[in-house]
Structures are given as structure tokens and as C-alpha cells.
Enzyme design. Structure first.
Site, short mmCIF file in Angstrom:
data_model
loop_
_atom_site.label_atom_id
_atom_site.label_comp_id
_atom_site.label_asym_id
_atom_site.label_seq_id
_atom_site.Cartn_x
_atom_site.Cartn_y
_atom_site.Cartn_z
N GLU A 12 34.74 16.08 13.24
CA GLU A 12 35.69 15.70 14.31
C GLU A 12 36.85 16.67 14.20
OE1 GLU A 12 35.43 13.03 16.41
OE2 GLU A 12 33.55 12.32 15.55
N CYS A 30 45.57 14.62 16.62
CA CYS A 30 44.44 15.29 17.28
C CYS A 30 44.35 14.85 18.73
CB CYS A 30 43.15 14.98 16.54
SG CYS A 30 42.92 13.23 16.26
#
Ligand code: NAP
Length: 527
Positions: free
Chosen positions: A264, A301
Site C-alpha cells: 500500500e 497517504c
């Protein structure tokens, strides 16, 4: 609390080679802690122990696995104050944020505890036999998910708890039945050792096999590379930068035996401001997005890095408010010197681009801080420069002003994979921009309307993933209960005697779980 600076290899501490210092200072002598660098030998020892541990761990009843996970949560909670104080020194994140992150980490553990207790996550499917079928009898066939085996996990610097040692990757792998070898982030080695000890202690207290969990420290990338290329490692979970995730993915691709890598990575999380909504709410949307951009020094993020809109009077109003909000935002100290260095370099680069205009900069904080920045660019210029979709990790946003809705849609088509895309829209916009929603569905793991992308709920329905480059496997999530599926594979048992079948698949359904029997969901026993 004593910090050894060594590797945690199952229930033993082992020396590494070479050393590095922590940012955190030890109470007693005002000096940093010294950590030994994990070696390929340490990784090998951990992988061998983990492989042995897997033989028993995969057979341990779910109720015992649940006790192990609950014990991890309890150990973490019992040293919460030390953890917060240490992580604060190592990451410069504020206390309330860190306390909230520990809550989130514990809630995350509880989510998997409840998933295991409920039981149907194993996806038990049974097709009953039909010995009378002509021309051939039909055998009894059933399947369920089984753990993959030893899992390597890497966490990010910006979540020292929730995406770190006992974060979602580790806990979902342990819940699935996989031993974990964790590569600690060099940005928070002391916090990592403390949490690593919590897991080791929980494992001992609940009778888990030695090797169920190991933790490797390191400032260089050597131990991480040794870990993902080790032949006993069966899966990799990674949270961090695109550069890091892709480097590890590329190494894994060269292995003789392929394994899955669930990386990720970063994202710019495009935000579309549709005309109807902007005409109604330009000021409040601008305030919300400026706050989202600068929250936690922009170190998320899910930070909204690209904000897209169509030229109009409302756009001007939005930009004026955004400028006013961001100009008052005070910069903060970033997680590590390396991240701060990259941010400053990135801003310098953006400032040097002819196509970008500086909208505003925020206020420098005390000491070495990252100053928030915002830029504007025309839709036409933006379409020419693919590099603007790269993540600049920190409090910066690029506002893209399209000439018309056609150009906005054209830009939407060019968006690379994202963790999130958000759209601010009123009811008219929802009807008018149906095509845009269809395009965006292909671009991200999570699409939201009238919500800022920062803030990821830890729930069953959450997807924190998306097409590359957001992740290396768009079919999965790293947040929420569905994360467990990354560390499993389906195994089919044909014509097996009842005594050899796992409890989940036995005829009398001793665990009382939901199963699909001959195509219908039921908790009933089968004949
Ligand atoms: P990072 O520098 O990529 O570090 C992550 C981990 O990977 C660390 O343990 C690091 O080891 C290791 N690593 C990195 N490159 C490696 C290589 N070439 N070989 C072996 N190991 C390597 O990420 P970060 O700076 O901590 O985190 C910031 C980034 O993470 C941002 O881009 C942010 O958007 C992203 N992030 C993503 C998510 C998500 O869920 N998608 C969540 C949070 C953050 P060392 O510690 O030894 O360097």
C-alpha cells in the site's frame, strides 16, 4: 522500560551487526538508544523459527488465536503512556493524535477478534455428495480459506502504531493464522521494540509457539531485502512510499518461487469540485480542504494533493478562501529528517515549474518545520505533465482549473491508480456528472462524496487500496476486516472423511458458522 536495541527473534533477543542511534533519548543518561542492525542471519533465524511455529499455529483453535490477539491489545494498553511519550519523541506527532492512534490500533485488533469469533470469514463452501448421480456419482467437495504461512511486514513512519508493529498488516496476518516477521521502521525503533515486546509477551502468556512473531531492526534496507527474498517467507505486507514498495515488489518478482506482495503506497487523492456544489458552498469546502491538507503536517497517504475544478466565479471564491485559510496554517516538524528533506526539495521543484503559479504559502513554525504550500495550474498545462500526479508527501496541494467540464472529464481519464478520489457535488451535479463517476470508479479503491479523504474508518466495508501505483494488488485492502484475505488461500477437500476435515467444514457445523451449502447460505448441519 528496558530497551535492548537487539532483534526480537521469537522468544529470544539476538545481536545484529553494525549499529544506529534512535532519535528518542533514554531517561537515565540523556543519550540516544543504540540499536543493532538486523542481518541476513537474523532474518534466516526468524524465518526458520516462524516456519516451525506455523506448523502448530495453523492448527490452534480460533478461540485460542482470539485470546492471543486480545492479549496483544491488553499489553499495548498497559504501557500506553510510555508508548505515547516515546512515539512523540521519535515522530514529533502530538500526544492526542498518538493516543487516538493507540485507540485505533486496539479497535483494529478488536475488529479481527470479532471477525474470528463470528467465524464465517473462512468462506466455508460445501457441495454435498450425490452417490446416485448418473452416469457418475458426485463426490463430496468442500473448501475454506487457509493461512499462507510466514508473512513479512513493513510499516510506515507516519503511523507508528496503526500501520506499524501491531498495525493492520501484522494483526490481519496473525488473525489469518500466519506467523509474522516485522521489519521495524528506522524512524521509530524504540516504539517498535516496545510494541514488539507487547506481542512477544502476549504470545508467551497465551501459549503461542516460539517464532510466531519476530522483529528485525535496521536503518539500511539490507535486512528488508533479505526478508522478502527469503525462501521460507510466503507473503509480504507493506505500507510506505511508492519507491520502497516498488523496490521490494521488484525484488520479489525475481524470486524462484513467486509470492504475493501487498504494498500500500502513496497517493495524491484527487478531489473534484463540481460546479453546483461550489456555487453553493465554496467557502466551507475551501476551509474543509485546507484543514485536510495541513492536518498532521500533511503526512497522510490520503492527503488531498490535487484539487480539480472548472473555471467560474465560484472557483475564484473557493481559491480566495483556500488561500486565506492556508496562509494562516502554521508548519510543523516532519516525521524524519529524510522526509523533511524530500518535502523541501519537492517544493523547490514545484516552485521552479513555469506551468505552476504559487497560490500561497503558510507560516513557518518554530525550528525546522514544513511550510504548507498551494499552487494553481490550468487544465491544459496539467494535462501535459504526468509527473504532477506524483506524491509530494507533506502539506501541499495543486489546484487544477479546467476550462470546461469536458476538460475536467479528460483529466479524470488520465488519473493513475489512487487510494481515494473524492467528489464534492450537489444533487444536480450527481445527475449531470454520471459519466465522471463511472470513470472515477476505475481509478481508486474508495470514492467519496462531500467528505475529505483524510480519516480512514476501520470497518468491515472499508477499502484502503486501489489500482497501481496506489498498491501492487488492487484486489485487496490493508484497512478493515477484509485485509485478512490477503494472507489466505482457498483449499478444496474432495471425498474427505469427517475426522480429517477442519471443524468449519464438518457436517454438524460444530462452530455454528454461516456456510454456503449446495449454493445456499445456512448455519444448518449437512447430511
Ligand atoms: P518508506 O520510506 O517507504 O518506508 C517503509 C518501510 O519500507 C520501512 O520499513 C523501510 O525501511 C522499508 N523500505 C523502504 N524502501 C526499501 C527498500 N528499497 N528496500 C527494503 N526496505 C525498504 O515509507 P515512509 O517514509 O515511512 O512512509 C511515508 C510514505 O508512506 C508516504 O508515501 C505515504 O503516503 C505512505 N503511506 C501509505 C499508507 C497506505 O496505507 N497506503 C499509509 C501510510 C503511509 P527503513 O525503515 O529501513 O527505511
Amino acid at each position: 522500560m528496558k530497551i535492548t536495541g537487539k532483534q526480537i527473534i521469537g522468544y529470544s533477543n539476538k545481536s545484529g551487526a553494525g549499529s544506529f542511534k534512535s532519535v528518542a533519548i533514554a531517561d537515565n543518561n540523556s543519550a540516544p538508544y543504540v540499536f543493532e542492525e538486523g542481518t541476513a542471519e537474523n532474518v534466516d533465524a526468524a524465518a526458520k523459527k516462524a516456519t516451525e511455529a506455523f506448523k502448530t499455529y495453523k492448527l490452534i483453535p480460533t478461540t485460542t488465536r482470539v485470546k492471543f490477539l486480545e492479549a496483544i491489545a491488553s499489553e499495548i494498553n498497559s504501557i500506553r503512556e510510555v508508548l505515547v511519550a516515546t512515539a512523540q519523541q521519535e515522530t514529533h506527532l502530538p500526544q492526542p493524535r498518538l493516543n487516538g492512534e493507540i485507540d485505533r490500533t486496539i479497535n483494529q485488533i478488536n475488529l479481527f477478534v470479532n471477525l474470528l469469533k463470528e467465524g464465517s470469514w473462512v468462506n466455508a463452501i460445501i457441495d454435498t455428495a450425490n452417490p446416485q448421480r448418473q452416469p457418475l456419482p458426485k463426490p463430496h467437495i468442500c473448501q475454506m480459506l487457509k493461512p499462507l504461512g510466514v508473512t513479512a511486514v513493513f510499516g510506515a513512519s507516519n503511523f507508528p502504531f496503526a500501520f506499524s508493529v501491531a498495525g493492520g498488516d501484522t494483526i490481519s496476518a496473525l488473525a489469518a493464522g500466519c506467523p509474522v516477521i516485522y521489519k521495524a521502521h528506522f524512524g521509530h525503533p524504540v516504539t517498535s521494540e516496545l510494541v514488539g515486546n507487547c506481542i512477544a509477551e502476549a504470545a508467551k502468556k497465551t501459549g503461542m509457539p516460539d517464532g510466531i512473531f519476530s522483529l528485525i531492526q535496521g536503518k539500511t534496507t539490507e535486512s528488508g531485502k533479505a526478508l522478502v527474498t527469503h525462501k521460507l517467507v510466503k507473503a509480504v505486507g507493506f505500507t510506505g512510499s511508492l519507491a520502497g514498495g516498488k523496490a521490494l515488489f521488484d525484488l520479489v518478482v525475481k524470486r524462484d518461487v513467486p509470492i504475493p506482495v501487498y504494498a500500500e503506497m502513496g497517493s495524491v487523492n484527487p478531489v473534484f469540485l463540481l460546479p453546483g456544489k461550489l456555487a453553493e458552498d465554496a467557502v466551507s469546502v475551501a476551509k474543509t480542504l485546507a484543514a485536510s491538507n495541513t492536518m498532521g503536517v500533511g503526512q497522510f497517504c490520503t492527503n488531498p494533493g490535487i484539487i480539480l475544478m472548472v473555471k467560474s466565479a465560484a472557483t475564484e471564491e473557493f481559491l480566495a478562501q483556500y488561500k486565506s485559510s492556508l496562509s494562516e496554517a502554521v508548519g510543523g516538524k516532519m516525521l524524519t529528517d529524510a522526509i523533511a528533506g524530500s518535502y523541501d526539495k519537492g517544493i523547490e521543484q514545484l516552485r521552479s515549474l513555469q506551468s505552476l503559479k504559487l497560490l500561497c504559502a503558510g507560516v513557518a513554525g518554530e525550528g525546522d518545520t514544513a511550510v504548507p504550500h498551494a499552487f494553481t495550474i490550468s487544465g491544459k498545462e496539467f494535462l501535459k505533465d504526468k509527473t504532477l500526479f506524483e506524491e509530494y508527501f507533506g502539506p501541499v496541494a495543486i489546484h487544477v482549473i479546467a476550462d470546461d467540464t469536458k476538460q475536467l472529464t479528460e483529466i479524470a481519464e488520465t488519473i493513475p491508480g489512487q487510494l481515494t478520489v473524492s467528489v464534492w457535488a450537489n444533487q444536480n451535479d450527481v445527475t449531470e456528472f454520471e459519466d465522471l463517476f463511472n470513470i472515477l470508479e476505475e481509478k481508486a479503491g474508495r470514492i467519496m462524496i462531500n467528505n475529505a479523504p483524510t480519516g480512514v474508518e476501520v470497518t468491515h466495508a472499508m477499502i484502503h487500496g486501489g489500482p497501481f501505483p496506489a498498491t501492487t494488488d488492487s484486489r485487496t485492502t490493508s484497512v478493515g476486516s477484509q485485509a485478512i484475505y490477503r494472507f489466505t488461500r482457498p483449499v478444496c477437500f474432495q471425498n474427505y472423511p469427517q475426522q480429517l476435515l477442519p471443524a468449519e467444514l464438518q457436517n454438524n457445523n460444530p462452530l455454528g458458522i454461516w456456510r454456503k451449502v449446495d449454493g445456499e447460505m445456512t448455519k444448518n448441519a449437512t447430511a
